[in-house]
Design a protein around this motif. Structure first.
Motif, mmCIF file in Angstrom:
data_model
loop_
_atom_site.group_PDB
_atom_site.id
_atom_site.type_symbol
_atom_site.label_atom_id
_atom_site.label_comp_id
_atom_site.label_asym_id
_atom_site.label_seq_id
_atom_site.Cartn_x
_atom_site.Cartn_y
_atom_site.Cartn_z
ATOM 1 N N LYS A 194 0.647 -1.284 -0.026
ATOM 2 C CA LYS A 194 -0.185 -0.138 0.133
ATOM 3 C C LYS A 194 0.841 1.221 0.012
ATOM 4 C CE LYS A 194 -3.668 -2.545 -0.248
ATOM 5 N NZ LYS A 194 -4.224 -2.481 -1.559
ATOM 6 N N VAL A 195 1.946 1.165 0.620
ATOM 7 C CA VAL A 195 2.953 2.300 0.662
ATOM 8 C C VAL A 195 3.515 2.457 -0.486
ATOM 9 C CG1 VAL A 195 5.079 3.152 1.722
ATOM 10 C CG2 VAL A 195 3.507 2.343 3.336
ATOM 11 N N SER A 196 3.965 1.301 -1.223
ATOM 12 C CA SER A 196 4.531 1.164 -2.690
ATOM 13 C C SER A 196 3.781 1.880 -3.820
ATOM 14 C CB SER A 196 5.086 -0.152 -2.940
ATOM 15 O OG SER A 196 6.190 -0.356 -1.843
ATOM 16 N N GLN A 197 2.559 1.507 -3.571
ATOM 17 C CA GLN A 197 1.809 1.799 -4.991
ATOM 18 C C GLN A 197 1.820 3.302 -5.243
ATOM 19 O OE1 GLN A 197 -2.110 0.033 -3.680
ATOM 20 N NE2 GLN A 197 -2.861 1.600 -4.372
ATOM 21 N N TYR A 198 1.883 4.168 -3.738
ATOM 22 C CA TYR A 198 1.912 5.719 -3.854
ATOM 23 C C TYR A 198 3.349 6.153 -4.159
ATOM 24 C CZ TYR A 198 -2.950 5.086 -2.863
ATOM 25 O OH TYR A 198 -4.270 4.553 -3.010
ATOM 26 N N ALA A 199 4.370 5.445 -3.664
ATOM 27 C CA ALA A 199 5.395 5.955 -3.260
ATOM 28 C C ALA A 199 6.196 5.955 -4.773
ATOM 29 C CB ALA A 199 6.344 5.029 -2.366
ATOM 30 N N LEU A 200 5.675 5.169 -5.751
ATOM 31 C CA LEU A 200 6.455 4.896 -6.890
ATOM 32 C C LEU A 200 5.669 5.913 -7.833
ATOM 33 C CD1 LEU A 200 5.974 0.981 -6.984
ATOM 34 C CD2 LEU A 200 8.428 2.606 -7.444
ATOM 35 N N LEU A 201 4.800 6.579 -7.745
ATOM 36 C CA LEU A 201 4.100 7.362 -8.579
ATOM 37 C C LEU A 201 4.157 8.986 -7.990
ATOM 38 C CD1 LEU A 201 0.829 5.489 -9.144
ATOM 39 C CD2 LEU A 201 2.852 5.428 -10.583
ATOM 40 N N ASP A 248 4.166 11.379 5.541
ATOM 41 C CA ASP A 248 3.163 11.213 6.624
ATOM 42 C C ASP A 248 2.511 9.824 6.348
ATOM 43 O OD1 ASP A 248 3.552 13.518 7.840
ATOM 44 O OD2 ASP A 248 2.005 14.740 6.701
ATOM 45 N N ARG A 249 2.488 9.610 5.033
ATOM 46 C CA ARG A 249 1.847 8.220 4.630
ATOM 47 C C ARG A 249 2.630 7.164 5.252
ATOM 48 N NH1 ARG A 249 1.930 8.074 -0.302
ATOM 49 N NH2 ARG A 249 0.111 9.321 -0.705
ATOM 50 N N VAL A 250 3.695 6.937 5.049
ATOM 51 C CA VAL A 250 4.425 5.819 5.718
ATOM 52 C C VAL A 250 4.467 5.788 7.208
ATOM 53 C CG1 VAL A 250 6.770 6.697 5.294
ATOM 54 C CG2 VAL A 250 6.476 4.397 5.460
ATOM 55 N N ALA A 272 10.991 -4.009 1.521
ATOM 56 C CA ALA A 272 12.353 -3.168 1.430
ATOM 57 C C ALA A 272 12.013 -1.556 1.210
ATOM 58 C CB ALA A 272 13.189 -3.641 0.643
ATOM 59 N N ARG A 273 11.218 -1.447 0.057
ATOM 60 C CA ARG A 273 10.656 0.113 -0.376
ATOM 61 C C ARG A 273 10.169 0.694 0.995
ATOM 62 N NH1 ARG A 273 8.096 -0.903 -4.361
ATOM 63 N NH2 ARG A 273 9.943 -0.754 -5.880
ATOM 64 N N MET A 274 9.259 0.155 1.695
ATOM 65 C CA MET A 274 8.545 0.590 2.862
ATOM 66 C C MET A 274 9.639 1.068 3.904
ATOM 67 S SD MET A 274 5.733 -0.913 5.307
ATOM 68 C CE MET A 274 6.559 -2.450 5.657
ATOM 69 N N ASN A 275 10.540 0.099 3.943
ATOM 70 C CA ASN A 275 11.472 0.432 5.033
ATOM 71 C C ASN A 275 12.462 1.794 4.767
ATOM 72 O OD1 ASN A 275 10.461 -1.944 6.255
ATOM 73 N ND2 ASN A 275 12.735 -3.196 5.585
ATOM 74 N N LEU A 315 10.298 4.951 5.268
ATOM 75 C CA LEU A 315 10.391 5.321 6.651
ATOM 76 C C LEU A 315 11.421 5.696 7.015
ATOM 77 C CD1 LEU A 315 8.245 5.295 9.063
ATOM 78 C CD2 LEU A 315 9.213 3.169 9.966
ATOM 79 N N MET A 316 12.502 5.069 6.543
ATOM 80 C CA MET A 316 13.924 5.715 7.021
ATOM 81 C C MET A 316 14.172 7.308 6.405
ATOM 82 S SD MET A 316 16.826 2.670 6.907
ATOM 83 C CE MET A 316 16.132 1.557 5.767
ATOM 84 N N LYS A 317 13.500 7.520 5.299
ATOM 85 C CA LYS A 317 13.746 8.970 4.618
ATOM 86 C C LYS A 317 12.986 9.605 5.412
ATOM 87 C CE LYS A 317 12.261 8.839 0.315
ATOM 88 N NZ LYS A 317 12.012 8.320 -0.992
#
Lengths: 246, 225
Positions: free
Chosen positions: A182-189, A198-200, A235-238, A241-243
């Motif tokens: 769910k985080v990735s589908q938006y983080a990629l766009l 805020d999302r993550v 991995a992308r969510m991690n 969140l770090m970012k």
């Protein structure tokens, strides 16, 4: 084929459950698993017994409602399928099949094989969306350039149907494949960038609040996911969140 | 950033960071120990340097102890939290269908390694601390041994077949722990490369070669002294 079914029966969320044995006969190998369950329930109703409660809706692998843990695996022994897409040809005449609800503290059993997966809804509410104006002034989607690679990856993540097989399968009952998707589908766009931090943060905080366990990268979720959601999303969510935390 | 390390992902990252540190330490420990097979004099020299250099003794050694304790404590904390996330177990669970034995049993291989570390501390670390910090002897020598004492002490420990057996078993568990832990640490840090062949192969090589090397050292000294 004739089968013995060992099914978890539980009257309601406050009652202790137990495994109960049932026999079903003349099951066609072309039936779906849920059709086999329908046969059992017709049998139970005609004999005046309480039918086995189980979740189902579309019966074509899209809605993510069917949620059984069959012979020790979420959605049974086949790969890339939901329980409604699981066929009886995966079993043999005379088999004993164990059927349990998805198990996780965050997915309490409501009755028999039905579990409450509203924890996923609350995680979605915490940030699984983008705030865009849809009043008629919406920008044409094709006017925003997106690379083919990013579009494909976002689409792959968006195929998650939120069935909860990842949680049910994970030895830690972790929801990180679901939240990662769910985080990735938006983080990629590009549309997802404005609220990315805020999302993550909010979705991970809600995931922790719901009582899901910690991912230990066993990879079981990816294998059992009916939509083949990749561990790369965790991995992308991690990274997200770090970012967002630095 | 404080809030980050309180989150489930933050804890994963903390575990991965301590794992990287411990894997680097293991590599340097092996590099020194293997010298005992090929060049005992050089092994003595390097051991004396490591055992008496103030930077190593007073800065890196406390960091190492913190890293070891942190990795174990956090491992247990996460295991307890994960157990709470599924209070009712499955009647039938086919874990082998979708994951490796190593990935599902990190806590057990970890406990075996912890038991070994206790033995290792009793064998080597406590006597070292006693000699240097309590008796105040930083000479690296001992009566009856010409030159430095380290090689003599090392070979002496590998005389007992029971100790050597325990040593070998512990390193088998370490290999099992690393076979999942190496790529898992990269995945936790957000590296999708953790799933690519090259890193997986490096992980497998590291996880097998390093423990096997330690086993070789123990057996070599057992059969040659």
């Amino acid at each position: 084929m004739n089968l013995t079914l060992k099914i978890w029966r539980q009257k309601d969320s406050n009652t202790k459950g137990q495994m109960v044995d049932y026999k079903v006969t003349d099951i066609s190998e072309h039936m779906s698993f849920l059709e086999m369950m329908d046969v059992l329930n017709e049998q139970l109703v005609s004999s005046g017994e309480d039918p086995v409660a189980f979740d189902h809706d579309c019966r074509e692998g899209i809605c993510g409602m069917c949620s059984m843990y069959i012979n020790g695996e979420a959605h049974g022994p086949d790969r890339g399928v939901t329980t409604c897409q699981l066929h009886m040809r995966m079993f043999k005449d005379g088999d004993t099949i164990t059927i349990e609800p998805f198990r996780a503290t965050a997915f309490p059993v409501l009755k028999d094989l039905v579990v409450d997966r509203s924890a996923f809804d609350r995680i979605q509410h915490a940030g699984g969306y983008i705030s865009v104006n849809t009043s008629g002034n919406t920008q044409d989607a094709n006017a925003i350039p997106i690379s083919k690679h990013a579009a494909d990856e976002a689409m792959d993540a968006a195929t998650c149907i939120g069935c909860g097989a990842c949680v049910a399968t994970c030895k830690n009952s972790s929801a990180m494949l679901f939240v990662g998707a769910k985080v990735s589908q938006y983080a990629l766009l590009p549309q997802g960038q404005v609220e990315a931090a805020d999302r993550v943060r909010n979705m991970v905080a809600q995931m922790d609040l719901e009582g899901f366990g910690n991912c230990t990268n066993t990879g079981a979720c990816e294998i059992e996911c009916p939509k083949g959601i990749s561990l790369d999303n965790i991995a992308r969510m991690n990274r997200e969140l770090m970012k967002a935390s630095i | 950033m404080g809030g980050f390390f309180k989150s489930s992902i933050g804890r994963k990252v903390a575990m991965a960071l301590s794992a990287f540190f411990l894997m680097f330490f293991l590599l340097q420990h092996f590099s020194i120990n293997i010298l005992s097979v090929f060049n005992p004099d050089l092994f003595n020299e390097v051991s004396h340097f490591m055992g008496t250099n103030p930077l190593i003794q007073f800065v890196l050694q406390p960091v190492l102890i913190f890293g070891v304790v942190f990795h174990f404590v956090m491992g247990f904390v996460l295991e307890i939290k994960n157990k709470k996330a599924r209070k009712v177990a499955y009647v039938k669970n086919n874990g082998a269908a979708n994951s490796t034995w190593m990935s599902r049993n990190m806590i057990y291989s970890g406990v075996a390694i912890l038991a070994f570390i206790v033995l290792h501390f009793i064998d080597f670390w406590f006597p070292e601390i006693n000699t240097k910090f309590i008796k105040g002897d930083w000479s690296g020598t001992i009566e009856g041994v010409e030159g430095f004492r380290y090689y003599e002490e090392l070979t002496h420990k590998f005389v007992s077949p029971i100790r050597v057996g325990a040593y070998v078993l512990a390193f088998v568990f370490l290999a099992l722990h690393l076979l999942h832990g190496f790529t898992s640490a990269f995945q936790s840090m957000g590296a999708t490369a953790g799933r690519k062949k090259t890193l997986q192969n490096i992980g497998k090589a590291y996880s097998i070669i390093i423990p096997l090397g330690f086993i070789f050292i123990a057996l070599y000294h057992h059969f040659n002294h």
